[in-house]
Write an enzyme that holds these catalytic residues in place. Structure first.
Site, PDB file in Angstrom:
ATOM      1  N   SER A 115      26.626  37.192  29.674  1.00  0.00           N
ATOM      2  CA  SER A 115      27.113  36.418  28.539  1.00  0.00           C
ATOM      3  C   SER A 115      25.992  35.937  27.640  1.00  0.00           C
ATOM      4  O   SER A 115      26.220  35.597  26.487  1.00  0.00           O
ATOM      5  CB  SER A 115      27.896  35.191  29.026  1.00  0.00           C
ATOM      6  OG  SER A 115      27.065  34.356  29.810  1.00  0.00           O
ATOM      7  N   CYS A 116      24.765  35.910  28.149  1.00  0.00           N
ATOM      8  CA  CYS A 116      23.653  35.378  27.360  1.00  0.00           C
ATOM      9  C   CYS A 116      22.423  36.232  27.560  1.00  0.00           C
ATOM     10  O   CYS A 116      21.741  36.111  28.556  1.00  0.00           O
ATOM     11  CB  CYS A 116      23.346  33.932  27.758  1.00  0.00           C
ATOM     12  SG  CYS A 116      21.887  33.254  26.927  1.00  0.00           S
ATOM     13  N   GLY A 117      22.143  37.095  26.606  1.00  0.00           N
ATOM     14  CA  GLY A 117      21.020  37.993  26.751  1.00  0.00           C
ATOM     15  C   GLY A 117      19.679  37.333  26.557  1.00  0.00           C
ATOM     16  O   GLY A 117      18.646  37.938  26.803  1.00  0.00           O
TER      17      GLY A 117
END
Length: 282
Positions: A115-117
């Site tokens: 969800s959060c690169g």
């Protein structure tokens, strides 16, 4: 069980009705450790498949490579576990001759989640990677009516989403003709974009002038930054952009479109690239 989808026993409950036992298909999420020249760079949670594209796109996004010749080879590491089993979850990339390897500061101590690169980055300044490509002067123009067809065409190509309902997609379209050049799926929206960019760098197509990146999610700052690093002038999303994404798009001369659904859209930056037939007629 395939590497892309997995079966899971479930109980389906509807209020006021008997519960039903059954099975459901889920999108697989597994870690991929990326190494460059034998040195660990990052671990990302992804859906297996097109891992080499993912690695190549990630390196473009990080400013390590800019063309196909910069990416030499990639191989899964044998003996990835203590008992010598190859999990196909450790990928070692060899850079081309003369390519400077990633600086130690790029190594991520935290796992990059689906969800959060950007998890593991020390500050917002660290992600404002300088792009090798200028997009402000890209002459691309997109017919608004043609653009409204992209979400349905992206959705039609989402084979894994059709089975699981739980995966993101990114597609690269030709801005002039509307041709779909490539489509990739992943549980992580940033991974789907990296897979698209990785395909392009392997095909020696960077910079991606005259193209539209269509994503099935919201338009985050990170996706805007990845588009810039690949030289993509137009980013379109079915959902909303973040404030930072809109500010960044305006800053670098990118066209940013959100809420692209049905026959409508909201243009947040670079509206001169979107051509409306109604305006032409007026």
């Amino acid at each position: 069980m395939s590497r892309i989808t997995a079966r899971r026993k479930i109980t389906r409950l509807t209020v006021g009705k008997p519960t039903l036992a059954g099975e459901d298909l889920l999108a697989v999420e597994e870690p991929l450790e990326l190494r460059v020249n034998g040195r660990r760079l990052a671990v990302t949670m992804r859906t297996p498949g097109n891992d080499i594209d993912l690695a190549a796109g990630f390196l473009v996004s990080e400013g390590v490579i800019t063309k196909g010749d910069d990416f030499n080879t990639a191989r899964y590491c044998a003996g990835a576990t203590e008992d010598g089993v190859n999990t196909y979850n450790v990928l070692d990339v060899t850079l081309g001759p003369g390519v400077t390897p990633p600086a130690p500061s790029l190594e991520r101590s935290l796992i990059t989640t689906s969800s959060c690169g950007l998890c593991g980055k020390e500050s917002i300044d660290a992600v404002r990677t300088k792009s090798s490509f200028a997009i402000a002067d890209d002459p691309a123009r997109v017919d608004a009516e043609l653009l409204t067809t992209f979400p349905d065409r992206l959705r039609a190509g989402q084979n894994v989403f059709e089975k699981t309902g739980g995966i993101h997609a990114a597609g690269l379209f030709d801005a002039a003709t509307g041709a779909l050049l490539v489509l990739r799926e992943d549980v992580g929206r940033h991974n789907a974009v990296d897979k698209v960019i990785g395909w392009a760098v392997k095909e020696n197509r960077l910079p991606l002038t005259g193209t539209v990146l269509m994503v099935s999610s919201r338009a985050s700052f990170e996706l805007t930054q990845k588009a810039l690093m690949a030289g993509i002038p137009v980013l379109a999303a079915v959902s909303a952009p973040s404030s930072l994404a809109a500010e960044f798009a305006a800053e670098v001369g990118m066209t940013l479109v959100g809420f692209l659904r049905g026959d409508s859209m909201v243009i947040y930056a670079g509206g001169d690239r979107i051509v409306s037939r109604n305006e032409q007629a007026a």
